[in-house]
Design a protein around this motif. Structure first.
Motif, PDB file in Angstrom:
ATOM      1  N   PHE A  81       0.851  -1.198   0.000  1.00  0.00           N
ATOM      2  CA  PHE A  81       0.000   0.000   0.000  1.00  0.00           C
ATOM      3  C   PHE A  81       0.887   1.249   0.000  1.00  0.00           C
ATOM      4  CE2 PHE A  81      -1.867   3.533   2.357  1.00  0.00           C
ATOM      5  CZ  PHE A  81      -3.032   3.752   1.637  1.00  0.00           C
ATOM      6  N   TYR A  82       1.886   1.247   0.880  1.00  0.00           N
ATOM      7  CA  TYR A  82       2.715   2.451   1.038  1.00  0.00           C
ATOM      8  C   TYR A  82       3.573   2.712  -0.207  1.00  0.00           C
ATOM      9  CZ  TYR A  82       5.585   5.996   3.261  1.00  0.00           C
ATOM     10  OH  TYR A  82       6.213   7.186   3.550  1.00  0.00           O
ATOM     11  N   LEU A  83       4.013   1.634  -0.839  1.00  0.00           N
ATOM     12  CA  LEU A  83       4.818   1.778  -2.066  1.00  0.00           C
ATOM     13  C   LEU A  83       4.013   2.527  -3.143  1.00  0.00           C
ATOM     14  CD1 LEU A  83       7.661   0.680  -2.809  1.00  0.00           C
ATOM     15  CD2 LEU A  83       6.480  -1.095  -4.141  1.00  0.00           C
ATOM     16  N   GLU A  84       2.775   2.107  -3.323  1.00  0.00           N
ATOM     17  CA  GLU A  84       1.916   2.727  -4.336  1.00  0.00           C
ATOM     18  C   GLU A  84       1.527   4.155  -3.893  1.00  0.00           C
ATOM     19  OE1 GLU A  84       1.395   2.255  -7.231  1.00  0.00           O
ATOM     20  OE2 GLU A  84      -0.585   2.913  -7.865  1.00  0.00           O
ATOM     21  N   PHE A  85       1.269   4.337  -2.604  1.00  0.00           N
ATOM     22  CA  PHE A  85       0.937   5.653  -2.057  1.00  0.00           C
ATOM     23  C   PHE A  85       2.085   6.638  -2.371  1.00  0.00           C
ATOM     24  CE2 PHE A  85       1.468   8.719   1.375  1.00  0.00           C
ATOM     25  CZ  PHE A  85       0.207   9.287   1.494  1.00  0.00           C
ATOM     26  N   CYS A  86       3.308   6.203  -2.145  1.00  0.00           N
ATOM     27  CA  CYS A  86       4.469   7.084  -2.379  1.00  0.00           C
ATOM     28  C   CYS A  86       4.622   7.405  -3.866  1.00  0.00           C
ATOM     29  CB  CYS A  86       5.755   6.459  -1.846  1.00  0.00           C
ATOM     30  SG  CYS A  86       5.803   6.456  -0.066  1.00  0.00           S
ATOM     31  N   ARG A  87       4.329   6.425  -4.717  1.00  0.00           N
ATOM     32  CA  ARG A  87       4.427   6.693  -6.155  1.00  0.00           C
ATOM     33  C   ARG A  87       3.444   7.805  -6.558  1.00  0.00           C
ATOM     34  NH1 ARG A  87       1.822   6.295 -10.383  1.00  0.00           N
ATOM     35  NH2 ARG A  87       0.097   5.095  -9.510  1.00  0.00           N
ATOM     36  N   LYS A 112       0.765  11.074   8.283  1.00  0.00           N
ATOM     37  CA  LYS A 112      -0.389  10.394   8.896  1.00  0.00           C
ATOM     38  C   LYS A 112      -0.356   8.899   8.599  1.00  0.00           C
ATOM     39  CE  LYS A 112      -2.787  13.008  11.365  1.00  0.00           C
ATOM     40  NZ  LYS A 112      -3.247  12.760  12.695  1.00  0.00           N
ATOM     41  N   VAL A 113      -0.002   8.555   7.344  1.00  0.00           N
ATOM     42  CA  VAL A 113       0.061   7.143   6.958  1.00  0.00           C
ATOM     43  C   VAL A 113       1.109   6.429   7.821  1.00  0.00           C
ATOM     44  CG1 VAL A 113       0.679   5.541   5.106  1.00  0.00           C
ATOM     45  CG2 VAL A 113      -0.728   7.530   4.599  1.00  0.00           C
ATOM     46  N   LEU A 114       2.291   7.041   7.928  1.00  0.00           N
ATOM     47  CA  LEU A 114       3.374   6.397   8.673  1.00  0.00           C
ATOM     48  C   LEU A 114       3.043   6.272  10.163  1.00  0.00           C
ATOM     49  CD1 LEU A 114       6.506   7.917   6.898  1.00  0.00           C
ATOM     50  CD2 LEU A 114       5.656   5.566   6.780  1.00  0.00           C
ATOM     51  N   GLU A 123      -8.639   1.453   7.602  1.00  0.00           N
ATOM     52  CA  GLU A 123      -8.554   2.520   8.619  1.00  0.00           C
ATOM     53  C   GLU A 123      -7.614   3.637   8.152  1.00  0.00           C
ATOM     54  OE1 GLU A 123      -9.196   0.497  12.977  1.00  0.00           O
ATOM     55  OE2 GLU A 123      -7.497  -0.195  11.795  1.00  0.00           O
ATOM     56  N   ILE A 124      -6.515   3.245   7.525  1.00  0.00           N
ATOM     57  CA  ILE A 124      -5.558   4.250   7.025  1.00  0.00           C
ATOM     58  C   ILE A 124      -6.236   5.135   5.977  1.00  0.00           C
ATOM     59  CG2 ILE A 124      -3.412   4.595   5.714  1.00  0.00           C
ATOM     60  CD1 ILE A 124      -2.294   2.109   7.097  1.00  0.00           C
ATOM     61  N   LYS A 125      -7.045   4.537   5.124  1.00  0.00           N
ATOM     62  CA  LYS A 125      -7.731   5.322   4.081  1.00  0.00           C
ATOM     63  C   LYS A 125      -8.684   6.333   4.722  1.00  0.00           C
ATOM     64  CE  LYS A 125      -7.282   1.829   0.447  1.00  0.00           C
ATOM     65  NZ  LYS A 125      -7.920   0.788  -0.344  1.00  0.00           N
ATOM     66  N   LEU A 126      -9.351   5.912   5.788  1.00  0.00           N
ATOM     67  CA  LEU A 126     -10.265   6.822   6.491  1.00  0.00           C
ATOM     68  C   LEU A 126      -9.486   7.971   7.142  1.00  0.00           C
ATOM     69  CD1 LEU A 126     -13.304   6.886   6.975  1.00  0.00           C
ATOM     70  CD2 LEU A 126     -12.885   5.852   9.215  1.00  0.00           C
ATOM     71  N   ILE A 127      -8.325   7.637   7.679  1.00  0.00           N
ATOM     72  CA  ILE A 127      -7.473   8.667   8.315  1.00  0.00           C
ATOM     73  C   ILE A 127      -7.018   9.683   7.259  1.00  0.00           C
ATOM     74  CG2 ILE A 127      -5.184   8.993   9.375  1.00  0.00           C
ATOM     75  CD1 ILE A 127      -5.846   6.302  10.911  1.00  0.00           C
TER      76      ILE A 127
END
Ligand code: MRU
Length: 340
Positions: A81-87, A112-114, A123-127
């Motif tokens: 998830f984080y790899l794609e988020f960073c891209r 916030k993700v980290l 939950e991360i998506k909601l945050i």
């Protein structure tokens, strides 16, 4: 009338459609048209082409955009998830280089993700959604307070000059440079505002003149090369401008032409105020020389807003989108937190 103007939403989120909704500023003043952005390329393009523009509005659009793109990431665990988020974050951050709010908003989302990496992806998506809304709401509160702080310098009936557009259209609500003008309007100050047309993209003519007129403010449009003349006539008692990045030493990057206005204000002894939220301060940037100035398509200078081409084919063009006003030309920088 101000209420009517503020009913136009520069940038918002349509959760049902999973889209960032922007008022397409390239179509103003002729058309008020909202555009739904869903793909990351559409969001990037809207920022690059100034369909949504102004430092705070770009930050909000990017935060909403990063949220809707992240919502579509299919991943069962944090790392993919984080790899794609960073891209996606890196991609969106490249749309425009000068306004620090773009990177600042994206970095806030990243933090916030980290901080919540132990939580589930849902939950991360909601945050992320909550953080994007927080960025928008904080900007709205900051703009109003910037207006209050600046209004303390102003007297009814004053002539005020502004450059580019740092109004309602450039932020969540109210604007930065235009916030004291709207607050003054609500309180009967009857300011006489002069708006520079702001070559080459005409944000002053297309946007500032439009929104002030719509709000019922007494506004006069002038060409950029008329600033000295109206100052010489004694029609201007203060200059207000927005900012795209404030360096640690107080130098300010803002729309190309701001430096010229500051030099003229200095010559004529007119106070020159820079208004912006603290999110525009870049404490990692030591001074104006370290700010990257965006250079844009030559076509914006030769042709874009003219009916036909106004310069020879193949002419060399220099088209920087911003310039640096050194701190010594700035009477005060006004944020939501105080006056410096
Ligand atoms: O190129 P633009 O139209 O995004 O430039 C906008 C400005 O220079 C504004 O003054 C600045 O972003 C502040 S907006 C509150």
């Amino acid at each position: 009338m101000i209420k009517e103007l503020f009913s136009l939403k520069t940038v918002c989120l349509n959760e049902a459609e999973d889209a960032v909704v922007i008022l397409d500023q390239t179509l103003l003043p002729e058309k008020e048209e909202y555009v739904l952005l869903t793909a990351e390329q559409e969001i990037w393009d809207a920022i690059y082409k100034l369909k949504v523009r102004g430092a705070p509005a770009i930050g909000i659009a990017a935060a909403y955009g990063l949220y809707i793109c992240s919502r579509r990431i299919v991943a069962n665990s944090f790392d993919p998830f984080y790899l794609e988020f960073c891209r996606i974050k890196t991609y969106l951050s490249g749309a425009r280089p000068t306004a620090v709010n773009l990177m600042a908003a994206l970095n806030r989302m990243d933090k916030k993700v980290l901080l919540n990496k132990e939580k589930s992806i849902d939950e991360i998506k909601l945050i992320l959604l909550q953080e994007a809304y927080a960025i928008r709401d904080e900007d709205a509160r900051a703009c109003r307070q910037i207006g209050e702080n600046c209004l303390s310098f102003f007297k009814p009936g004053m002539g005020i000059l502004t450059h580019c557009n740092a109004g309602h259209l450039a932020v969540s609500e109210y604007g930065t440079a235009l916030a004291p003008i709207y607050l003054g309007q609500e309180r009967g100050y009857n300011f006489k505002v002069f708006a520079d047309e702001t070559r080459p993209l005409l944000q002053g003519a297309r946007l500032t003149a439009y929104e002030l007129q719509r709000a019922g403010v007494d506004v006069t449009l002038i060409c950029d090369n008329m600033v000295a003349s109206v100052m010489q006539k004694g029609w201007i008692q203060a200059v207000v401008v927005g900012c795209d990045r404030i360096a640690a030493n107080g130098d300010v990057a803002n729309k190309i032409g701001t430096l010229g206005v500051a030099v003229l204000a200095h010559y004529y002894g007119i106070p020159f105020y820079v208004l912006g939220p603290t999110s525009t301060i870049d404490k990692h940037c030591p001074d104006g020389n370290s700010i990257v100035i965006e250079e844009r398509d030559p076509e914006e200078v030769t042709t874009m807003w003219y009916g036909r081409r106004m310069a020879p084919e193949n002419i060399k063009v220099y088209n920087p989108a911003f310039d640096i006003t050194p701190r010594k030309l700035i009477t005060a920088t006004i944020t939501e937190k105080g006056i410096y």
